[in-house]
Enzyme design. Structure first.
Site, PDB file in Angstrom:
ATOM      1  N   ASP A 113       0.857  -1.185   0.000  1.00  0.00           N
ATOM      2  CA  ASP A 113       0.000   0.000   0.000  1.00  0.00           C
ATOM      3  C   ASP A 113       0.891   1.232   0.000  1.00  0.00           C
ATOM      4  O   ASP A 113       1.945   1.263   0.648  1.00  0.00           O
ATOM      5  CB  ASP A 113      -0.977   0.003   1.174  1.00  0.00           C
ATOM      6  CG  ASP A 113      -0.289  -0.052   2.531  1.00  0.00           C
ATOM      7  OD1 ASP A 113      -0.120   1.005   3.160  1.00  0.00           O
ATOM      8  OD2 ASP A 113       0.066  -1.171   2.960  1.00  0.00           O
ATOM      9  N   GLU A 130      -8.841   4.034  12.141  1.00  0.00           N
ATOM     10  CA  GLU A 130      -7.896   3.727  13.214  1.00  0.00           C
ATOM     11  C   GLU A 130      -8.111   4.566  14.458  1.00  0.00           C
ATOM     12  O   GLU A 130      -7.418   4.374  15.457  1.00  0.00           O
ATOM     13  CB  GLU A 130      -6.461   3.954  12.721  1.00  0.00           C
ATOM     14  CG  GLU A 130      -6.119   3.237  11.434  1.00  0.00           C
ATOM     15  CD  GLU A 130      -4.740   3.624  10.912  1.00  0.00           C
ATOM     16  OE1 GLU A 130      -3.817   3.803  11.721  1.00  0.00           O
ATOM     17  OE2 GLU A 130      -4.597   3.765   9.672  1.00  0.00           O
TER      18      GLU A 130
END
Length: 279
Positions: free
Chosen positions: A81, A173
């Site tokens: 990523d 997150e």
């Protein structure tokens, strides 16, 4: 006044010196085997504490930084990523990259954040990933400062996924300090539902495994594919179903300067293709 403070300070210092001398005298009076034994115990405690707090949790990172990392065993479908943090990528070199003797198959690309920020390299990375034969995906970084519907609509306005691309990804997150877990879950579900209505596929949820267990354990999230971040361990500790595992943030690959996150897919290449839009 100054004289009194000075006298008090001298007395306090004298008392401390007296106690210190008394302690040293007491220690010298102990048998030598006790002094050596105490030194060994104290040293052993400090060695254990250093290892427990500074070495053990980051063992995989140390191996990655100072030698070849131990990649997860039993997986053949590898990916990365990326975002603007990787700078300009040489895609012609990256195309031939190998991880644990397996080709690089997929690339997850940061697209948007909040309701008004697009990654400066997204458009270039998104285009090049497909041009060079990778299965590509785009992710949105969740912001605690903006309503979920605004974030979802902004993502949809900036990202145009096509057949063969991975489902949209929500990177979540953080949880705001001023709302309940129930309200937070409702907001996350709002983003997921808005985006799902557009593409008619279940978005992928990216998070780290402790956050998943603490805040996203509601059964309403069970139908979504998971991308779990858990670094420097030999196996992911999350016990539920998952599709992707981000296992380190210190990968090295040709075509990318500096470190890059490495991921594996929990299945075959055929399964990965089936997961894509239109697959």
């Amino acid at each position: 006044m100054n004289k009194k403070r000075s006298t008090g300070s001298v007395k306090a210092t004298g008392n401390r010196n007296t106690r210190s001398r008394s302690l040293r005298t007491s220690i010298r009076r102990l048998p030598s085997w006790m002094r050596w034994g105490g030194a060994v115990v104290i040293t052993a405690f400090y060695v254990w504490a250093f290892y427990y707090f500074f070495v053990s949790p980051f063992g995989f990172r140390w191996r990655a930084l100072f030698g070849e990392p131990d990649y997860p065993q039993g997986y053949e479908i590898h990916g990365i990523d990326i975002s603007h943090h990787q700078g300009k990528i040489d895609w012609s070199e990256l195309r031939n990259a190998m991880i644990a003797k397996c080709p690089l198959r997929f690339v997850m690309i940061k697209a948007t954040e909040g309701s008004g920020h697009i990654d400066e390299n997204f458009q270039e990375n998104f285009y090049q990933a497909r041009e060079y034969g990778f299965i590509r995906g785009a992710y949105h970084f969740w912001s605690i400062k903006t309503p979920a519907r605004e974030q979802a609509n902004y993502f949809l306005s900036q990202v145009h996924l096509e057949e063969g691309d991975l489902p949209p990804v929500l990177d979540v997150e953080n949880i705001p300090a001023d709302i309940s877990v129930e309200d937070f879950q409702r907001e996350v579900l709002t983003w997921l539902h808005v985006v799902e209505d557009k593409y008619h596929v279940k978005p992928i949820i990216y998070t780290y495994y402790k956050f998943k267990e603490s805040y996203l354990s509601d059964q309403r999230f069970d139908d979504y594919p998971y991308w779990i971040a858990h670094y420097y361990v030999d196996k992911v500790e999350y016990k539920g179903k998952w599709k992707f595992w981000q296992h380190t943030d210190v990968g090295r690959l040709p075509g990318i300067k500096g470190y890059v996150d490495l991921n594996i897919y929990n299945g075959s290449y055929y399964d990965l293709k089936k997961l894509t839009i239109g697959g």
